[in-house]
Design an enzyme around this catalytic site. Structure first.
Site, short mmCIF file in Angstrom:
data_model
loop_
_atom_site.label_atom_id
_atom_site.label_comp_id
_atom_site.label_asym_id
_atom_site.label_seq_id
_atom_site.Cartn_x
_atom_site.Cartn_y
_atom_site.Cartn_z
N LYS A 1 0.83 -1.21 0.00
CA LYS A 1 0.00 0.00 0.00
C LYS A 1 0.87 1.25 0.00
CE LYS A 1 -1.74 1.68 3.91
NZ LYS A 1 -1.80 3.13 4.19
N ASN A 2 1.83 1.32 0.93
CA ASN A 2 2.61 2.55 1.07
C ASN A 2 3.52 2.79 -0.13
OD1 ASN A 2 1.43 3.09 3.53
ND2 ASN A 2 3.05 2.12 4.73
N CYS B 1 -4.98 8.16 9.59
CA CYS B 1 -5.20 7.62 10.93
C CYS B 1 -4.77 8.62 11.99
CB CYS B 1 -4.41 6.33 11.12
SG CYS B 1 -5.08 4.91 10.23
N ARG C 1 2.50 14.05 12.94
CA ARG C 1 3.07 13.86 11.61
C ARG C 1 3.02 15.15 10.78
NH1 ARG C 1 0.92 8.15 9.34
NH2 ARG C 1 -1.15 8.98 9.69
N ASP D 1 4.46 -0.05 12.09
CA ASP D 1 3.21 -0.60 11.54
C ASP D 1 2.98 -2.06 11.92
OD1 ASP D 1 2.36 1.73 10.44
OD2 ASP D 1 2.92 1.25 8.39
N ARG E 1 -8.54 0.12 4.36
CA ARG E 1 -7.52 1.03 3.85
C ARG E 1 -6.19 0.31 3.59
NH1 ARG E 1 -5.83 4.80 7.49
NH2 ARG E 1 -4.66 5.62 5.74
#
Length: 422
Positions: free
Chosen positions: A22-23, A118, A123, A308, A400
Site C-alpha cells: 500500500k505505502n 489515521c 506527523r 506498523d 484502507r
C-alpha cells in the site's frame, strides 16, 4: 457500519498470497504527474486508499484506469488542468500530500490541503516544506492549504532531514528528478518503499543513486517518460499474516514473502520461539512450542522494527510466556488498541511511549472497536487467540490497508466472517 466476527481458532494451515505494498503504491501513483507519458503499475493492492489516490489524481486531470480486478493501475497525466488538491479528498488519507512535489516540479505550482489519515500522531509537514523550499519553492500556509510555487523553477540542493521521514524523502526525491542540477537528501528514509519508488523513477528516466542508504543523490533531468513497474511486496501485510500461525498454531506459507523486507521483525520472532524459513514461493512460518516467549520491542525507522507491526506484535505478546515491553518511538498515539485488548483479558500497562504486557494463559472474546488501520488487524489476531467470539467494530480502517482480509484468513482455516452493517 460493517464489523468482523472472529471465533477462537485451532491450528492454521495453507498459503496466503501477499499483495503489493500500500505505502509503495501510494507513492508510485503520484509519480505519473512527473511525465506526460503513461505509467503502468502491476501487483497493485486493492484497497480503499488506492481508490482515494485515484480520485485525487483524477481531480487534477490525470487519467487512471483500474485493470485486472484492480491489480494493474494504468495512469496518464498528459493533461493536468488543475493544481489544487482539495481538502474533501486529501482529508481521507495522509499520503495525498505526495502530489505536492511532483506538481511543483512539473507545473511550477501546487495548492494542497493539509492531510488526514489515521489519528496516530501529529506527523507535521515541516520536513516536506523545508526540503521543497531548499529546492527553490515558495510555500505559504493559508486557510488550511499549502500554497506552493516555484516561479524560477526548482534547483538542486543539499537537504538534511531532521528525521528520516518516508513521506518527506519521497516528496523531495520526486520533485528533484526534474530540478536543475544535483540534489542530495541526507538522513533519507531507507524503507523498501523508497527503493521501490526510486527504481520506478529510474525506469522513467530519472538519475538516482543511493536509495536504501542514508544519502540519496538525484541528478535532475529535463523530462521523464513512461514506464511499467511492479509494486514491491507489502512487508506490513506480510508480517501481519506471519503472526497468524504463531498465535493459532499450525504452519502457513506466505506467497511472495521476502526476508530482506522484514529482517528486524523476523529476528524478534526467532527470539520469541518462531521458525521462519524461505521457500521457492515465499516464507513458511510456525512456532516451535505451544507458547511463544515474551520479547521486548522498540519501533524504529527501517531497517529497525516497523511501527506498523507494533500493534500486531502486542496482540501476540498478550498470550506470551513472561512480560514484554514495547516502546513506540515513531508515533505518539499508537497504543490506542491497548484498552481494547484489555477488554479481552490482556494485562497491559501503558505509560507514555512504553507499554508493558504480561502474558496471560488465554484471551476471551469480546466486542471491541478498531481505532486505526493496524489496530484493527491486531484485534482480529487477538480474536483468533481468544476463547469464544470477538466482534471487531469500525473495520472501515481495515479496508484502507488489507485486501480481502476475510478470504485470506479463512483460506488457511481461520473462523472469521464480515457482518454487513446497516
Amino acid at each position: 457500519m460493517d464489523s468482523i466476527l472472529v471465533k477462537g481458532n485451532g491450528p492454521l494451515s495453507g498459503q496466503i498470497p501477499i499483495a503489493g505494498a500500500k505505502n509503495a503504491c501510494l507513492a508510485l501513483m503520484p509519480a505519473t504527474l512527473l511525465s506526460e507519458e503513461p505509467l503502468t503499475l502491476t501487483n497493485a493492492p486493492r484497497l480503499s486508499d488506492i481508490a482515494t489516490m485515484t480520485e485525487l489524481l483524477q481531480s487534477l486531470g490525470a487519467e487512471v484506469s483500474s485493470l485486472q480486478e484492480g491489480q494493474v493501475q494504468a495512469l496518464s497525466s498528459h493533461t493536468i488542468d488543475n493544481h489544487v488538491a482539495d481538502y474533501e479528498i486529501v482529508r481521507k488519507m495522509r499520503a495525498s500530500n505526495l502530489v505536492l512535489g511532483p506538481m511543483l516540479a512539473r507545473l511550477g505550482q501546487a495548492v494542497v490541503s493539509l492531510p488526514g489519515g489515521c489519528a496516530i500522531g501529529a506527523r507535521p509537514m515541516d520536513l516536506h516544506i523545508h526540503g521543497l523550499e531548499a529546492l527553490g519553492a515558495e510555500i505559504e500556509l493559508k486557510d488550511g492549504y499549502l500554497h506552493a510555487k516555484a516561479p524560477r523553477g526548482l534547483k538542486g540542493a543539499v537537504i538534511e532531514l531532521g528525521f528520516a521521514s518516508v513521506g518527506a524523502t519521497e516528496n523531495i526525491m520526486m520533485a528533484a528528478t526534474l530540478a536543475k542540477g544535483t540534489t542530495v537528501i541526507k538522513n533519507a528514509a531507507r524503507e523498501p518503499e523508497i527503493v521501490d519508488l526510486a527504481e520506478c523513477l529510474k525506469k522513467m528516466g530519472a538519475q538516482i543513486e543511493g536509495a536504501g542508504s542514508q544519502d540519496i543523490t538525484i541528478q535532475g533531468v529535463d523530462r521523464l517518460h513512461g514506464a511499467t513497474h511492479p509494486v514491491v511486496t507489502d512487508r506490513i501485510e506480510l508480517g501481519t499474516y506471519m503472526l497468524a500461525p504463531v498465535i493459532c498454531g499450525g504452519e502457513v506459507e506466505l506467497l511472495g514473502g521476502r526476508l530482506d523486507l522484514i529482517g528486524a521483525f523476523v529476528e524478534k520472532l526467532d527470539e520469541a520461539g518462531v521458525d521462519v524459513s524461505e521457500t521457492k514461493a515465499g516464507l513458511k512460518v510456525k512456532r516451535r512450542g505451544d507458547r511463544v516467549k515474551a520479547v521486548n520491542v522498540t519501533t524504529e525507522p527501517f531497517p529497525g522494527f516497523p511501527t506498523d507491526l507494533q500493534a500486531q506484535m502486542m496482540a501476540l505478546m498478550c498470550t506470551a510466556d513472561g512480560t514484554s515491553v514495547l516502546e513506540e518511538k515513531i508515533f505518539e498515539n499508537r497504543f490506542m488498541h491497548a484498552p481494547e485488548l484489555i477488554r479481552m483479558g490482556a494485562k497491559i500497562d501503558v505509560q507514555g511511549g512504553l507499554a508493558t504486557v504480561t502474558g496471560v494463559d488465554h484471551l476471551k472474546g469480546a466486542p471491541v472497536m478498531a481505532t486505526d488501520l493496524r489496530a484493527s488487524v491486531s484485534l482480529i489476531l487477538a480474536g483468533l487467540a481468544a476463547e469464544g467470539e470477538t466482534i471487531v467494530n469500525r473495520v472501515y480502517h481495515l479496508d484502507r490497508g488489507y485486501e480481502q482480509v476475510v478470504r485470506k484468513f479463512s483460506g488457511v482455516g481461520a473462523q472469521i466472517e464480515r457482518i454487513k452493517g446497516n
